[in-house]
Design an enzyme around this catalytic site. Structure first.
Site, mmCIF file in Angstrom:
data_model
loop_
_atom_site.group_PDB
_atom_site.id
_atom_site.type_symbol
_atom_site.label_atom_id
_atom_site.label_comp_id
_atom_site.label_asym_id
_atom_site.label_seq_id
_atom_site.Cartn_x
_atom_site.Cartn_y
_atom_site.Cartn_z
ATOM 1 N N HIS A 18 1.317 -0.344 20.811
ATOM 2 C CA HIS A 18 0.683 -1.658 20.676
ATOM 3 C C HIS A 18 1.247 -2.641 21.699
ATOM 4 O O HIS A 18 0.519 -3.399 22.320
ATOM 5 C CB HIS A 18 0.895 -2.210 19.266
ATOM 6 C CG HIS A 18 -0.124 -1.759 18.274
ATOM 7 N ND1 HIS A 18 -0.073 -0.522 17.679
ATOM 8 C CD2 HIS A 18 -1.230 -2.355 17.789
ATOM 9 C CE1 HIS A 18 -1.096 -0.400 16.856
ATOM 10 N NE2 HIS A 18 -1.825 -1.498 16.899
ATOM 11 N N LYS B 145 -1.018 2.431 6.187
ATOM 12 C CA LYS B 145 -0.527 2.394 4.812
ATOM 13 C C LYS B 145 0.278 1.129 4.581
ATOM 14 O O LYS B 145 0.833 0.557 5.528
ATOM 15 C CB LYS B 145 0.330 3.623 4.505
ATOM 16 C CG LYS B 145 1.712 3.594 5.161
ATOM 17 C CD LYS B 145 2.625 4.606 4.544
ATOM 18 C CE LYS B 145 3.976 4.696 5.239
ATOM 19 N NZ LYS B 145 4.978 3.779 4.683
#
Lengths: 286, 180
Positions: free
Chosen positions: B37, B103
Protein backbone atom coordinates in the site's frame (compact mmCIF):
# COMPACT_ATOMS: atom_id res chain seq x y z
CA UNK A 1 22.86 -38.35 20.32
CA UNK A 2 21.85 -38.27 16.63
CA UNK A 3 21.42 -34.58 15.80
CA UNK A 4 19.47 -35.25 12.59
CA UNK A 5 17.01 -37.49 14.47
CA UNK A 6 16.47 -34.75 17.08
CA UNK A 7 15.94 -32.19 14.32
CA UNK A 8 13.30 -34.48 12.83
CA UNK A 9 11.56 -34.48 16.21
CA UNK A 10 11.44 -30.68 16.40
CA UNK A 11 10.28 -30.54 12.77
CA UNK A 12 7.41 -32.92 13.56
CA UNK A 13 6.57 -30.81 16.61
CA UNK A 14 6.31 -27.68 14.45
CA UNK A 15 4.31 -29.55 11.79
CA UNK A 16 1.83 -30.80 14.40
CA UNK A 17 1.42 -27.32 15.91
CA UNK A 18 0.92 -25.61 12.53
CA UNK A 19 -1.50 -28.14 11.07
CA UNK A 20 -3.58 -29.43 14.00
CA UNK A 21 -5.11 -27.50 16.84
CA UNK A 22 -5.49 -29.32 20.16
CA UNK A 23 -8.78 -31.17 20.88
CA UNK A 24 -9.67 -28.81 23.75
CA UNK A 25 -9.79 -25.89 21.29
CA UNK A 26 -11.85 -27.86 18.75
CA UNK A 27 -14.36 -28.76 21.49
CA UNK A 28 -14.67 -25.09 22.48
CA UNK A 29 -15.13 -23.99 18.84
CA UNK A 30 -17.86 -26.63 18.36
CA UNK A 31 -19.63 -25.40 21.49
CA UNK A 32 -19.48 -21.85 20.12
CA UNK A 33 -20.80 -23.03 16.73
CA UNK A 34 -23.79 -24.61 18.50
CA UNK A 35 -24.87 -21.37 20.21
CA UNK A 36 -24.16 -18.80 17.48
CA UNK A 37 -26.36 -17.68 14.58
CA UNK A 38 -25.97 -15.59 11.41
CA UNK A 39 -22.55 -14.19 10.43
CA UNK A 40 -20.98 -15.57 13.63
CA UNK A 41 -22.07 -19.11 12.77
CA UNK A 42 -20.76 -18.68 9.19
CA UNK A 43 -17.32 -17.81 10.62
CA UNK A 44 -17.22 -20.77 13.00
CA UNK A 45 -18.37 -23.17 10.31
CA UNK A 46 -15.51 -22.01 8.06
CA UNK A 47 -13.01 -22.23 10.93
CA UNK A 48 -14.00 -25.79 11.75
CA UNK A 49 -13.92 -26.78 8.05
CA UNK A 50 -10.46 -25.20 7.80
CA UNK A 51 -9.23 -27.18 10.83
CA UNK A 52 -10.25 -30.44 9.10
CA UNK A 53 -8.69 -29.44 5.77
CA UNK A 54 -5.40 -28.37 7.36
CA UNK A 55 -5.13 -31.64 9.27
CA UNK A 56 -5.96 -33.82 6.28
CA UNK A 57 -3.67 -31.97 3.86
CA UNK A 58 -0.95 -31.39 6.47
CA UNK A 59 -0.89 -27.70 5.49
CA UNK A 60 -0.51 -24.81 7.98
CA UNK A 61 -4.06 -23.83 8.95
CA UNK A 62 -3.21 -20.13 8.84
CA UNK A 63 -0.87 -18.44 6.38
CA UNK A 64 0.57 -16.54 9.34
CA UNK A 65 2.65 -19.39 10.69
CA UNK A 66 3.79 -16.92 13.31
CA UNK A 67 6.86 -16.31 15.33
CA UNK A 68 7.90 -19.58 16.90
CA UNK A 69 8.30 -19.64 20.66
CA UNK A 70 9.69 -22.76 22.34
CA UNK A 71 9.18 -23.45 26.03
CA UNK A 72 11.91 -25.93 26.91
CA UNK A 73 12.02 -27.82 30.20
CA UNK A 74 15.26 -29.72 30.47
CA UNK A 75 15.69 -32.58 32.92
CA UNK A 76 18.78 -31.94 35.03
CA UNK A 77 20.16 -35.30 33.87
CA UNK A 78 19.20 -34.91 30.17
CA UNK A 79 22.35 -35.76 28.15
CA UNK A 80 21.92 -33.47 25.08
CA UNK A 81 21.44 -30.01 26.63
CA UNK A 82 24.44 -28.55 24.82
CA UNK A 83 23.10 -29.16 21.32
CA UNK A 84 19.41 -28.32 21.80
CA UNK A 85 19.58 -24.66 20.76
CA UNK A 86 21.32 -25.43 17.50
CA UNK A 87 18.98 -28.36 16.82
CA UNK A 88 15.91 -26.14 17.33
CA UNK A 89 17.30 -23.45 15.01
CA UNK A 90 18.19 -25.92 12.28
CA UNK A 91 14.77 -27.55 12.57
CA UNK A 92 13.07 -24.15 12.20
CA UNK A 93 15.03 -23.40 9.01
CA UNK A 94 14.18 -26.86 7.65
CA UNK A 95 10.51 -26.51 8.63
CA UNK A 96 10.37 -23.21 6.73
CA UNK A 97 11.30 -25.03 3.53
CA UNK A 98 9.77 -28.44 4.11
CA UNK A 99 6.34 -27.78 5.69
CA UNK A 100 6.57 -24.92 4.43
CA UNK A 101 6.26 -21.97 6.84
CA UNK A 102 5.92 -18.35 5.79
CA UNK A 103 9.23 -16.53 6.28
CA UNK A 104 8.34 -14.19 9.14
CA UNK A 105 11.59 -12.82 10.54
CA UNK A 106 12.29 -9.25 9.44
CA UNK A 107 15.34 -7.20 10.39
CA UNK A 108 13.81 -4.20 12.18
CA UNK A 109 16.66 -1.87 11.10
CA UNK A 110 16.63 -2.71 7.39
CA UNK A 111 13.14 -4.20 6.90
CA UNK A 112 14.67 -7.17 5.08
CA UNK A 113 13.20 -10.64 5.50
CA UNK A 114 15.72 -13.23 6.72
CA UNK A 115 13.81 -15.84 4.72
CA UNK A 116 14.19 -18.80 7.09
CA UNK A 117 12.39 -17.78 10.29
CA UNK A 118 15.73 -17.32 12.05
CA UNK A 119 17.20 -14.03 13.19
CA UNK A 120 18.39 -12.08 16.16
CA UNK A 121 16.82 -13.69 19.29
CA UNK A 122 14.50 -15.76 17.07
CA UNK A 123 13.18 -18.38 17.37
CA UNK A 124 12.42 -17.35 20.90
CA UNK A 125 13.51 -20.09 23.29
CA UNK A 126 12.59 -19.98 26.97
CA UNK A 127 14.68 -22.35 29.04
CA UNK A 128 13.78 -23.95 32.34
CA UNK A 129 14.92 -26.95 34.30
CA UNK A 130 13.11 -29.82 35.96
CA UNK A 131 14.18 -33.00 37.73
CA UNK A 132 14.66 -36.02 35.47
CA UNK A 133 16.52 -37.22 32.40
CA UNK A 134 14.15 -36.14 29.56
CA UNK A 135 13.48 -32.82 27.85
CA UNK A 136 9.96 -31.44 27.29
CA UNK A 137 9.41 -28.85 24.57
CA UNK A 138 6.20 -26.98 23.85
CA UNK A 139 5.93 -24.75 20.80
CA UNK A 140 3.46 -21.92 20.44
CA UNK A 141 3.49 -20.47 16.91
CA UNK A 142 1.65 -17.19 17.23
CA UNK A 143 0.56 -14.85 14.44
CA UNK A 144 0.89 -11.10 14.55
CA UNK A 145 -2.86 -10.44 14.29
CA UNK A 146 -3.29 -11.57 17.86
CA UNK A 147 0.20 -10.73 19.16
CA UNK A 148 -0.21 -7.08 18.06
CA UNK A 149 -3.13 -6.78 20.49
CA UNK A 150 -0.98 -7.61 23.55
CA UNK A 151 -0.83 -4.97 26.24
CA UNK A 152 0.96 -4.19 29.45
CA UNK A 153 -0.06 -1.80 32.14
CA UNK A 154 1.72 -0.95 35.35
CA UNK A 155 -1.33 -0.36 37.50
CA UNK A 156 -1.38 1.37 40.82
CA UNK A 157 -1.93 -1.32 43.48
CA UNK A 158 -4.82 0.68 44.94
CA UNK A 159 -7.02 -0.18 41.93
CA UNK A 160 -7.05 -3.80 43.14
CA UNK A 161 -8.53 -6.72 41.24
CA UNK A 162 -11.34 -4.53 39.90
CA UNK A 163 -8.70 -2.41 38.19
CA UNK A 164 -7.07 -5.54 36.78
CA UNK A 165 -10.42 -6.68 35.36
CA UNK A 166 -11.08 -3.25 33.82
CA UNK A 167 -7.70 -3.26 32.05
CA UNK A 168 -8.13 -6.80 30.68
CA UNK A 169 -11.64 -6.07 29.38
CA UNK A 170 -10.57 -2.71 27.88
CA UNK A 171 -7.71 -4.46 26.07
CA UNK A 172 -10.09 -7.04 24.61
CA UNK A 173 -12.60 -4.34 23.58
CA UNK A 174 -9.90 -2.25 21.93
CA UNK A 175 -8.72 -5.31 19.97
CA UNK A 176 -12.26 -5.95 18.66
CA UNK A 177 -12.29 -8.28 15.66
CA UNK A 178 -8.60 -7.82 14.85
CA UNK A 179 -7.04 -10.73 16.78
CA UNK A 180 -9.39 -13.28 15.10
CA UNK A 181 -11.90 -13.99 17.88
CA UNK A 182 -13.06 -16.16 19.51
CA UNK A 183 -9.81 -15.55 21.35
CA UNK A 184 -8.04 -17.11 24.31
CA UNK A 185 -6.87 -14.47 26.77
CA UNK A 186 -3.68 -15.01 28.76
CA UNK A 187 -3.25 -12.70 31.74
CA UNK A 188 -0.13 -12.32 33.85
CA UNK A 189 -0.54 -10.47 37.13
CA UNK A 190 2.35 -9.32 39.31
CA UNK A 191 6.12 -9.60 39.10
CA UNK A 192 7.80 -7.03 36.87
CA UNK A 193 6.84 -5.66 33.44
CA UNK A 194 8.61 -8.47 31.56
CA UNK A 195 7.50 -11.19 33.97
CA UNK A 196 3.82 -10.16 33.71
CA UNK A 197 3.99 -10.46 29.89
CA UNK A 198 5.84 -13.76 30.14
CA UNK A 199 3.19 -15.15 32.51
CA UNK A 200 0.44 -13.92 30.17
CA UNK A 201 2.00 -15.94 27.37
CA UNK A 202 2.67 -18.99 29.55
CA UNK A 203 -0.98 -18.91 30.63
CA UNK A 204 -1.88 -19.76 27.02
CA UNK A 205 -0.16 -23.14 27.34
CA UNK A 206 -2.90 -24.42 29.63
CA UNK A 207 -5.72 -26.29 27.80
CA UNK A 208 -8.89 -24.34 27.02
CA UNK A 209 -11.66 -25.25 29.46
CA UNK A 210 -9.34 -25.74 32.45
CA UNK A 211 -9.06 -23.36 35.36
CA UNK A 212 -6.25 -22.41 37.68
CA UNK A 213 -5.85 -24.73 40.66
CA UNK A 214 -6.16 -21.83 43.09
CA UNK A 215 -9.90 -21.09 43.56
CA UNK A 216 -9.43 -17.30 43.82
CA UNK A 217 -7.61 -17.19 40.49
CA UNK A 218 -10.08 -19.63 38.91
CA UNK A 219 -12.92 -17.33 39.97
CA UNK A 220 -11.17 -14.34 38.36
CA UNK A 221 -10.84 -16.35 35.13
CA UNK A 222 -14.56 -17.19 35.17
CA UNK A 223 -15.57 -13.60 35.93
CA UNK A 224 -13.40 -12.22 33.11
CA UNK A 225 -14.72 -14.76 30.60
CA UNK A 226 -18.29 -13.82 31.45
CA UNK A 227 -17.66 -10.07 31.09
CA UNK A 228 -15.69 -10.51 27.84
CA UNK A 229 -18.44 -12.62 26.28
CA UNK A 230 -20.98 -9.92 27.11
CA UNK A 231 -19.12 -7.37 24.94
CA UNK A 232 -20.82 -8.76 21.83
CA UNK A 233 -17.63 -8.58 19.71
CA UNK A 234 -18.22 -12.17 18.62
CA UNK A 235 -16.42 -14.39 16.10
CA UNK A 236 -14.19 -12.24 13.82
CA UNK A 237 -15.74 -9.12 15.36
CA UNK A 238 -18.95 -9.55 13.37
CA UNK A 239 -21.06 -9.70 16.52
CA UNK A 240 -22.07 -12.68 18.64
CA UNK A 241 -22.02 -14.42 21.99
CA UNK A 242 -18.54 -15.93 21.80
CA UNK A 243 -15.73 -13.38 21.98
CA UNK A 244 -13.39 -15.58 24.05
CA UNK A 245 -13.12 -19.33 24.36
CA UNK A 246 -11.32 -18.98 27.67
CA UNK A 247 -9.35 -16.72 29.99
CA UNK A 248 -6.25 -18.03 31.77
CA UNK A 249 -4.52 -16.16 34.56
CA UNK A 250 -1.10 -16.76 36.08
CA UNK A 251 0.25 -14.75 38.97
CA UNK A 252 3.58 -13.76 40.49
CA UNK A 253 4.10 -11.92 43.76
CA UNK A 254 4.39 -8.19 43.20
CA UNK A 255 6.44 -5.30 44.57
CA UNK A 256 4.39 -3.40 47.22
CA UNK A 257 4.26 -0.38 44.90
CA UNK A 258 3.59 -2.27 41.62
CA UNK A 259 0.70 -4.08 40.03
CA UNK A 260 1.86 -5.08 36.56
CA UNK A 261 -0.74 -6.72 34.31
CA UNK A 262 0.23 -8.34 31.03
CA UNK A 263 -2.46 -9.35 28.56
CA UNK A 264 -1.54 -11.71 25.73
CA UNK A 265 -4.28 -12.49 23.26
CA UNK A 266 -4.31 -15.71 21.24
CA UNK A 267 -6.43 -16.18 18.10
CA UNK A 268 -9.01 -18.95 17.70
CA UNK A 269 -6.32 -20.98 15.90
CA UNK A 270 -4.73 -21.61 19.29
CA UNK A 271 -1.83 -23.66 17.96
CA UNK A 272 0.43 -25.53 20.34
CA UNK A 273 2.06 -28.93 20.48
CA UNK A 274 4.52 -30.67 22.75
CA UNK A 275 7.42 -33.03 22.38
CA UNK A 276 9.27 -35.25 24.83
CA UNK A 277 12.85 -36.27 24.12
CA UNK A 278 14.03 -39.32 26.06
CA UNK A 279 17.64 -39.71 27.27
CA UNK A 280 18.37 -42.26 24.50
CA UNK A 281 17.41 -39.65 21.86
CA UNK A 282 14.04 -41.16 20.96
CA UNK A 283 11.12 -38.70 20.96
CA UNK A 284 7.35 -38.45 20.79
CA UNK A 285 5.16 -35.56 19.64
CA UNK A 286 2.05 -35.21 21.82
CA UNK B 1 -28.74 -12.83 0.82
CA UNK B 2 -26.13 -15.12 -0.67
CA UNK B 3 -24.52 -14.24 -4.01
CA UNK B 4 -22.24 -16.26 -6.27
CA UNK B 5 -20.68 -13.54 -8.42
CA UNK B 6 -17.84 -12.72 -10.78
CA UNK B 7 -15.46 -9.77 -10.76
CA UNK B 8 -15.47 -7.00 -11.82
CA UNK B 9 -18.64 -5.92 -9.97
CA UNK B 10 -21.12 -3.58 -11.65
CA UNK B 11 -22.01 -0.45 -9.70
CA UNK B 12 -25.67 -1.61 -9.58
CA UNK B 13 -24.57 -4.85 -7.92
CA UNK B 14 -22.42 -3.08 -5.31
CA UNK B 15 -25.32 -0.75 -4.45
CA UNK B 16 -27.53 -3.78 -3.84
CA UNK B 17 -25.13 -5.31 -1.31
CA UNK B 18 -26.00 -4.89 2.35
CA UNK B 19 -24.17 -5.84 5.53
CA UNK B 20 -24.58 -9.53 6.42
CA UNK B 21 -24.89 -10.58 2.76
CA UNK B 22 -22.61 -13.50 1.93
CA UNK B 23 -20.52 -13.57 -1.26
CA UNK B 24 -18.69 -16.31 -3.14
CA UNK B 25 -16.47 -14.52 -5.64
CA UNK B 26 -14.88 -15.70 -8.88
CA UNK B 27 -12.28 -13.71 -10.81
CA UNK B 28 -9.04 -11.84 -10.29
CA UNK B 29 -7.87 -10.42 -6.98
CA UNK B 30 -4.56 -8.98 -5.83
CA UNK B 31 -2.97 -9.06 -2.39
CA UNK B 32 -1.57 -5.97 -0.72
CA UNK B 33 -0.48 -5.35 2.86
CA UNK B 34 1.08 -2.26 4.48
CA UNK B 35 4.31 -2.23 2.45
CA UNK B 36 2.56 -2.69 -0.89
CA UNK B 37 0.00 0.00 0.00
CA UNK B 38 2.80 2.35 0.94
CA UNK B 39 4.56 1.66 -2.37
CA UNK B 40 1.37 2.09 -4.41
CA UNK B 41 0.59 5.37 -2.64
CA UNK B 42 4.04 6.70 -3.53
CA UNK B 43 3.78 5.83 -7.23
CA UNK B 44 1.93 7.37 -10.16
CA UNK B 45 -0.77 4.92 -11.33
CA UNK B 46 0.90 4.75 -14.79
CA UNK B 47 4.15 3.56 -13.20
CA UNK B 48 2.56 0.57 -11.48
CA UNK B 49 3.64 -2.76 -12.99
CA UNK B 50 0.03 -3.95 -12.85
CA UNK B 51 -3.42 -2.42 -13.17
CA UNK B 52 -5.54 -3.05 -10.05
CA UNK B 53 -8.72 -1.85 -11.77
CA UNK B 54 -11.49 -4.42 -11.93
CA UNK B 55 -9.80 -6.69 -9.43
CA UNK B 56 -10.70 -7.35 -5.83
CA UNK B 57 -8.16 -6.19 -3.24
CA UNK B 58 -7.24 -8.88 -0.73
CA UNK B 59 -5.53 -7.97 2.56
CA UNK B 60 -3.41 -11.09 2.66
CA UNK B 61 0.19 -12.18 3.07
CA UNK B 62 -0.01 -15.69 1.67
CA UNK B 63 2.15 -18.71 2.35
CA UNK B 64 3.31 -19.83 -1.09
CA UNK B 65 5.50 -22.61 -2.40
CA UNK B 66 7.15 -23.04 -5.76
CA UNK B 67 6.68 -26.36 -7.52
CA UNK B 68 8.11 -26.95 -11.01
CA UNK B 69 8.60 -23.19 -11.46
CA UNK B 70 4.98 -22.46 -10.59
CA UNK B 71 3.75 -20.76 -7.46
CA UNK B 72 1.10 -22.59 -5.47
CA UNK B 73 -0.87 -21.14 -2.54
CA UNK B 74 -0.49 -23.31 0.57
CA UNK B 75 -2.37 -21.13 3.07
CA UNK B 76 -3.86 -17.75 2.24
CA UNK B 77 -6.31 -16.33 4.76
CA UNK B 78 -6.74 -12.59 5.37
CA UNK B 79 -4.50 -10.31 7.40
CA UNK B 80 -5.72 -7.61 9.82
CA UNK B 81 -7.25 -4.86 7.67
CA UNK B 82 -6.93 -2.00 10.14
CA UNK B 83 -3.21 -1.70 9.31
CA UNK B 84 -4.25 -0.44 5.87
CA UNK B 85 -6.64 2.20 7.20
CA UNK B 86 -4.30 5.12 6.46
CA UNK B 87 -3.89 4.08 2.80
CA UNK B 88 -7.19 2.66 1.61
CA UNK B 89 -9.13 5.82 0.72
CA UNK B 90 -6.30 6.87 -1.61
CA UNK B 91 -6.24 3.47 -3.32
CA UNK B 92 -10.04 3.40 -3.72
CA UNK B 93 -9.94 6.89 -5.14
CA UNK B 94 -7.22 6.16 -7.70
CA UNK B 95 -8.33 2.79 -9.01
CA UNK B 96 -11.49 1.03 -10.09
CA UNK B 97 -11.38 -1.33 -7.11
CA UNK B 98 -14.82 -1.97 -5.60
CA UNK B 99 -14.27 -5.02 -3.40
CA UNK B 100 -11.94 -5.17 -0.42
CA UNK B 101 -11.48 -8.51 1.31
CA UNK B 102 -9.93 -8.63 4.76
CA UNK B 103 -10.61 -9.32 8.38
CA UNK B 104 -11.30 -7.39 11.55
CA UNK B 105 -12.84 -4.38 9.86
CA UNK B 106 -11.73 -0.86 8.94
CA UNK B 107 -12.39 2.63 10.23
CA UNK B 108 -14.42 5.68 9.39
CA UNK B 109 -11.98 6.96 6.77
CA UNK B 110 -12.37 3.80 4.70
CA UNK B 111 -16.11 3.67 5.34
CA UNK B 112 -16.44 7.17 3.86
CA UNK B 113 -14.31 6.15 0.86
CA UNK B 114 -16.45 3.03 0.30
CA UNK B 115 -19.52 5.26 0.17
CA UNK B 116 -17.87 7.77 -2.13
CA UNK B 117 -16.52 5.21 -4.61
CA UNK B 118 -19.37 2.69 -4.44
CA UNK B 119 -17.41 -0.17 -2.91
CA UNK B 120 -17.78 -2.79 -0.18
CA UNK B 121 -15.58 -4.40 2.44
CA UNK B 122 -16.14 -8.13 2.94
CA UNK B 123 -14.67 -10.31 5.68
CA UNK B 124 -13.19 -13.72 5.07
CA UNK B 125 -12.87 -15.86 8.24
CA UNK B 126 -9.44 -15.11 9.72
CA UNK B 127 -7.12 -18.06 10.10
CA UNK B 128 -8.99 -20.12 7.52
CA UNK B 129 -5.90 -20.22 5.33
CA UNK B 130 -6.30 -23.64 3.76
CA UNK B 131 -9.96 -22.98 2.93
CA UNK B 132 -8.90 -19.81 1.07
CA UNK B 133 -5.94 -21.46 -0.66
CA UNK B 134 -8.24 -24.13 -2.08
CA UNK B 135 -10.22 -21.42 -3.89
CA UNK B 136 -7.11 -20.04 -5.59
CA UNK B 137 -7.03 -21.73 -8.96
CA UNK B 138 -4.03 -19.89 -10.31
CA UNK B 139 -1.23 -17.64 -9.09
CA UNK B 140 -1.16 -15.35 -12.10
CA UNK B 141 1.65 -12.98 -11.16
CA UNK B 142 3.80 -11.66 -8.35
CA UNK B 143 5.30 -8.19 -8.02
CA UNK B 144 8.00 -6.85 -5.70
CA UNK B 145 8.74 -10.31 -4.26
CA UNK B 146 12.50 -9.76 -3.98
CA UNK B 147 12.10 -6.34 -2.48
CA UNK B 148 9.23 -6.90 -0.06
CA UNK B 149 9.41 -10.63 0.70
CA UNK B 150 6.67 -13.26 0.47
CA UNK B 151 4.09 -11.82 2.89
CA UNK B 152 4.30 -8.22 1.66
CA UNK B 153 4.61 -8.81 -2.09
CA UNK B 154 1.67 -8.21 -4.44
CA UNK B 155 0.26 -11.54 -5.62
CA UNK B 156 -2.29 -11.56 -8.44
CA UNK B 157 -4.59 -14.52 -7.91
CA UNK B 158 -7.38 -16.15 -9.86
CA UNK B 159 -10.06 -17.40 -7.49
CA UNK B 160 -13.14 -19.52 -7.91
CA UNK B 161 -15.99 -19.18 -5.43
CA UNK B 162 -13.81 -17.51 -2.80
CA UNK B 163 -15.97 -17.37 0.31
CA UNK B 164 -17.77 -17.14 2.60
CA UNK B 165 -17.21 -13.39 2.40
CA UNK B 166 -19.52 -11.56 4.78
CA UNK B 167 -20.28 -8.03 3.62
CA UNK B 168 -19.24 -6.21 6.77
CA UNK B 169 -19.09 -2.60 5.48
CA UNK B 170 -21.38 -1.65 2.62
CA UNK B 171 -21.57 1.29 0.20
CA UNK B 172 -24.18 3.12 2.27
CA UNK B 173 -21.96 3.55 5.34
CA UNK B 174 -23.34 0.60 7.29
CA UNK B 175 -20.79 -1.45 9.21
CA UNK B 176 -21.05 -4.62 11.29
CA UNK B 177 -18.14 -3.33 13.39
CA UNK B 178 -20.06 -0.25 14.58
CA UNK B 179 -21.61 -0.36 18.01
CA UNK B 180 -19.53 -3.27 19.24
Amino acid sequence: MDTKHLEDGILQLILKAETEIPPDVITALKQAYAVETGAAKVQLEAMLANVEKAKNKRCPMCQDTGILTFFVNIGTRFPATGILKQVIEQAVARATLEIPLRPNTVDPMRSTNHGDNLGSYLPHILWDFEPGDSAHIITLPKGSGSENMSALQMLSPSVGLDGVKRFVVETVKKAGGRPCPPIVVGVGIGGSADLAMNLGKRALLRPVGTHHTEPLIAQLEKDLLEIINKTGIGPMGLGGKTTALDVHVEVAHRHPASLPVGVVIQCWADRRASLVIHPDGSWEVQ
Amino acid sequence: MEYHVSLPFSSEFVKKLKINDVLYVTGKIFTARDSAHQKIRGMKPVDLPFDPSGMGLYHCGPLMKKENDRWIAVSAGPTTSSRMEEFEDILLDRFDVHLIIGKGGMGQRTSTALKKTGSVYAAFPGGAGVLAAEKITKVADVYWLEELGMPEAVWVLEVTELGPLVVAMDSTGQSLYKGI
